[in-house]
Design a protein around this motif. Sequence first.
Motif, PDB file in Angstrom:
ATOM      1  N   ASP A  58      44.660  54.685  39.000  1.00 45.97           N
ATOM      2  CA  ASP A  58      43.559  54.917  38.058  1.00 45.97           C
ATOM      3  C   ASP A  58      43.139  53.610  37.394  1.00 45.97           C
ATOM      4  O   ASP A  58      41.945  53.349  37.216  1.00 45.97           O
ATOM      5  CB  ASP A  58      43.961  55.936  36.985  1.00 45.97           C
ATOM      6  CG  ASP A  58      44.071  57.361  37.515  1.00 45.97           C
ATOM      7  OD1 ASP A  58      43.544  57.644  38.625  1.00 45.97           O
ATOM      8  OD2 ASP A  58      44.689  58.198  36.823  1.00 45.97           O
ATOM      9  N   CYS A  59      44.123  52.786  37.039  1.00 41.28           N
ATOM     10  CA  CYS A  59      43.823  51.478  36.429  1.00 41.28           C
ATOM     11  C   CYS A  59      43.041  50.598  37.399  1.00 41.28           C
ATOM     12  O   CYS A  59      42.092  49.908  36.999  1.00 41.28           O
ATOM     13  CB  CYS A  59      45.106  50.760  36.009  1.00 41.28           C
ATOM     14  SG  CYS A  59      45.960  51.513  34.616  1.00 41.28           S
ATOM     15  N   MET A  60      43.433  50.610  38.674  1.00 40.24           N
ATOM     16  CA  MET A  60      42.726  49.804  39.673  1.00 40.24           C
ATOM     17  C   MET A  60      41.290  50.293  39.842  1.00 40.24           C
ATOM     18  O   MET A  60      40.360  49.486  39.931  1.00 40.24           O
ATOM     19  CB  MET A  60      43.481  49.808  41.008  1.00 40.24           C
ATOM     20  CG  MET A  60      44.753  48.970  40.956  1.00 40.24           C
ATOM     21  SD  MET A  60      45.594  48.785  42.542  1.00 40.24           S
ATOM     22  CE  MET A  60      46.575  50.281  42.596  1.00 40.24           C
ATOM     23  N   ASN A  61      41.106  51.622  39.853  1.00 39.58           N
ATOM     24  CA  ASN A  61      39.751  52.172  39.970  1.00 39.58           C
ATOM     25  C   ASN A  61      38.892  51.796  38.772  1.00 39.58           C
ATOM     26  O   ASN A  61      37.692  51.565  38.914  1.00 39.58           O
ATOM     27  CB  ASN A  61      39.801  53.694  40.137  1.00 39.58           C
ATOM     28  CG  ASN A  61      40.304  54.108  41.504  1.00 39.58           C
ATOM     29  OD1 ASN A  61      40.149  53.373  42.475  1.00 39.58           O
ATOM     30  ND2 ASN A  61      40.917  55.270  41.582  1.00 39.58           N
ATOM     31  N   ALA A  62      39.515  51.706  37.596  1.00 40.37           N
ATOM     32  CA  ALA A  62      38.805  51.323  36.372  1.00 40.37           C
ATOM     33  C   ALA A  62      38.698  49.803  36.222  1.00 40.37           C
ATOM     34  O   ALA A  62      38.087  49.317  35.271  1.00 40.37           O
ATOM     35  CB  ALA A  62      39.522  51.920  35.157  1.00 40.37           C
ATOM     36  N   LYS A  63      39.323  49.073  37.125  1.00 33.81           N
ATOM     37  CA  LYS A  63      39.355  47.603  37.101  1.00 33.81           C
ATOM     38  C   LYS A  63      39.964  47.059  35.805  1.00 33.81           C
ATOM     39  O   LYS A  63      39.573  46.012  35.314  1.00 33.81           O
ATOM     40  CB  LYS A  63      37.963  47.024  37.344  1.00 33.81           C
ATOM     41  CG  LYS A  63      37.435  47.348  38.718  1.00 33.81           C
ATOM     42  CD  LYS A  63      36.196  46.589  39.051  1.00 33.81           C
ATOM     43  CE  LYS A  63      35.792  47.026  40.441  1.00 33.81           C
ATOM     44  NZ  LYS A  63      35.057  46.144  41.185  1.00 33.81           N
ATOM     45  N   SER A  64      40.987  47.787  35.310  1.00 34.86           N
ATOM     46  CA  SER A  64      41.681  47.317  34.106  1.00 34.86           C
ATOM     47  C   SER A  64      43.011  46.645  34.446  1.00 34.86           C
ATOM     48  O   SER A  64      43.566  45.921  33.607  1.00 34.86           O
ATOM     49  CB  SER A  64      41.923  48.482  33.136  1.00 34.86           C
ATOM     50  OG  SER A  64      42.717  49.481  33.733  1.00 34.86           O
TER      51      SER A  64
END
Length: 177
Positions: A58-64
């Motif tokens: 999820d973090c990767m998808n949000a680019k965080s």
Amino acid sequence: MIYNGEAFYIDQLKSSDALHLNKLLVSNTQRLKRFLPKTIAANRTLEDSKSYIEFKMDCMNAKSEFVFTVKDKPTKNVAGLIILKNLDWEEKQGEFAYCIGEKFKGRGWMKQAIKAASNFATNDLGLKTLQIIAHQSNKSSVNVAKKSGFKWKKTLKDVFIPEDESPLDMELYELTI
């Protein structure tokens, strides 16, 4: 895949990595827990590792945050991790954290892996400044930073508190593109 070498390759963390990620972190807990306590705590069981991966995806998808696996080519087992975190898109800056399993250390893989991840961070993500923060006693991590082209910038006073220890000064290394 962001790197494909002779002995290992680097890819983004995937759901199918749960078992091997868990084995890597559980079997290396004692040597990694001082400087990667949150990652170790989040991967105590296989179910924990599945949840950790889901959250990180999820973090990767949000680019965080981006998490990459360093995988041994013959076995496809997870040999290490690279985490690109503390991303500041305005400043175009990010920080690397990394680890490699005991049986894979000393091969120069992490130096190559950080160089490859740095290329991804600059070419694909547009980051201009990359950081590594390491304790001076963690000679392997300091060597990876230096051998990957990162330059010492300054000592950060009392910025990291390992479990059951006093705050530690950490060394900041940077690579500016």
